[in-house]
Design a protein around this motif. Sequence first.
Motif, PDB file in Angstrom:
ATOM      1  N   LEU B  41     -27.424 -10.271  34.560  1.00 32.60           N
ATOM      2  CA  LEU B  41     -27.367  -9.968  33.181  1.00 32.60           C
ATOM      3  C   LEU B  41     -27.680  -8.869  32.987  1.00 32.60           C
ATOM      4  O   LEU B  41     -27.419  -7.680  31.597  1.00 32.60           O
ATOM      5  CB  LEU B  41     -27.489 -11.671  32.973  1.00 32.60           C
ATOM      6  N   GLU B  87     -22.133 -15.808  28.001  1.00 31.13           N
ATOM      7  CA  GLU B  87     -22.741 -14.642  28.423  1.00 31.13           C
ATOM      8  C   GLU B  87     -22.471 -13.778  29.114  1.00 31.13           C
ATOM      9  O   GLU B  87     -21.813 -12.751  29.186  1.00 31.13           O
ATOM     10  CB  GLU B  87     -24.486 -13.780  28.388  1.00 31.13           C
ATOM     11  N   GLU B  90     -18.090 -12.856  29.434  1.00 31.54           N
ATOM     12  CA  GLU B  90     -17.984 -12.133  28.554  1.00 31.54           C
ATOM     13  C   GLU B  90     -18.832 -10.978  28.736  1.00 31.54           C
ATOM     14  O   GLU B  90     -17.454  -9.621  28.735  1.00 31.54           O
ATOM     15  CB  GLU B  90     -18.659 -12.199  26.758  1.00 31.54           C
ATOM     16  N   LYS B  91     -19.824 -10.709  29.838  1.00 29.80           N
ATOM     17  CA  LYS B  91     -20.105  -9.204  30.065  1.00 29.80           C
ATOM     18  C   LYS B  91     -18.956  -8.987  31.419  1.00 29.80           C
ATOM     19  O   LYS B  91     -18.720  -7.586  31.185  1.00 29.80           O
ATOM     20  CB  LYS B  91     -21.527  -8.894  30.342  1.00 29.80           C
ATOM     21  N   ARG B 106     -21.210 -24.356  25.578  1.00 27.46           N
ATOM     22  CA  ARG B 106     -21.047 -23.002  25.676  1.00 27.46           C
ATOM     23  C   ARG B 106     -19.970 -22.329  25.961  1.00 27.46           C
ATOM     24  O   ARG B 106     -18.856 -21.188  25.562  1.00 27.46           O
ATOM     25  CB  ARG B 106     -22.403 -22.531  25.251  1.00 27.46           C
TER      26      ARG B 106
END
Lengths: 290, 195
Positions: B41, B87, B90-91, B106
């Motif tokens: 990330l 995250e 999504e990335k 989440r």
Amino acid sequence: MSKMSEKLVETLAEALGQAATVLPNDVISALERARDREEGPARVQLEAILRNVEIAKAGQVPICQDTGTPTFFVRFGTKFPYLEELLSAIPEAVRLATRKVPLRPNTVHPLTGENPGDNTGRHIPHVTWLPVPGDGAEIFLLPKGGGSENCCALKMLTPGLGIKGVKKAVVEHVVACGGKPCPPTVVGVGIGGGADLSLKLGKLALLRPVGERHPEREVAALEEELEELINASGVGPMGLGGKTTVLAVHVEYAHRHPASLPLGIVVQCWADRRAHLRISPSGEIVIRNP
Amino acid sequence: MEKVLKTPIAEEEVRALKAGDVVYVSGTLFTARDEAHRVLLERGAPFPLEGLALFHCGPVVKKAGETWRVVAAGPTTSARMELFEAEFLEKFKPRVIIGKGGMGERTLNALSEVGAVYTHFTGGAGALAAQAIRGVKEVHFLEELGIPEAVWVFEVERFGPLVVAMDASGRSLYADLEKTVEKNMDQIRARIQGA
């Protein structure tokens, strides 16, 4: 290195390898009994587990990629002649087994994150030394995975809650862990003693073959009741639902302070890997795969 | 329903899966645990991750000459990756997550948004998993993170059985089971009190 030191290192490393690759028969039988009473996704999990156990044994490869933290319990006679050799052989055997089996290097410095790569480090491997009268020694290996270790807990209960409070705390805790510790698990419960001793008793309870009852009747009855209560929860193998959440619950106890009721809950995954060695005063070493 | 998903896996393909389905993955699978999630990330991925299977795993590997061999590679507890996963999905858009124990709210929402599923592989079945791994294609961050935390890229054939435990329509077997267990617990508590 003396001859005895060499022999100890090699035999201990061999036992570490056996523990990592061959599941004890008492655990396999308990898993087979669980498979036979389950259906649906629970049965799929147990079938995968048993197939995995066979592949590991046949190929001499670790049962689980988390080969655990090698943990030792040594019951040694006060007149045991090889204590010094054993003391230095244990970390050496861990290094050798890590290279040979291989075991996953699982020791990480808590501050810097550095991994020495050989499964040793500060205070690791940890050995619980239990002196007893006599001249021989018995070594128990318990390589314990991180996933189930994360589900261990200490509860300092209010003594007034009594044994009902103990039952409630154990059942609620194990059920709340759900699929995280890789059920069906073996649960070691330590009651009394103190904060540290209750957890240690929970670990010592795991050294017994799965399902072997405590010799005292009241304790054995508590073990049976806890198993039944936890399995009524429906958490099941891998937390996907089913009848078998625990293969067994083992209880040990120590006397407690009047103001304290410590409860140590130690959770062990289905891969309840153990090995056992006996060293005679003349230096003979026998590995007994439980 | 039992089917084999071949990488790169298309979004429509995973959106069609339902919680409870049993699937297998063939093709490319990469491992990432806590540290690897953080590093990827922070710095981006060294190869495209879209359509691949993300495996929560720290394998046992052995090097023979220049070749890595996977000895055991079962799943690790996925809950620890909850910190990063929404995250991450999504990335990078991996389409299948393989782990054990399930993940949180989440991640469940991100699965619906991105189009991905969370599948459960039998915890501890490291030898069974290794049998389906045909080879190690690449490894990243090995020196920095060590063997268990590095990003391993495996070529796999019929990796599984994988139970779809959280699907892309917001259904989670874990959440369903939680309700059943809570009901059972009411009776269990009453039995303890009454005994």
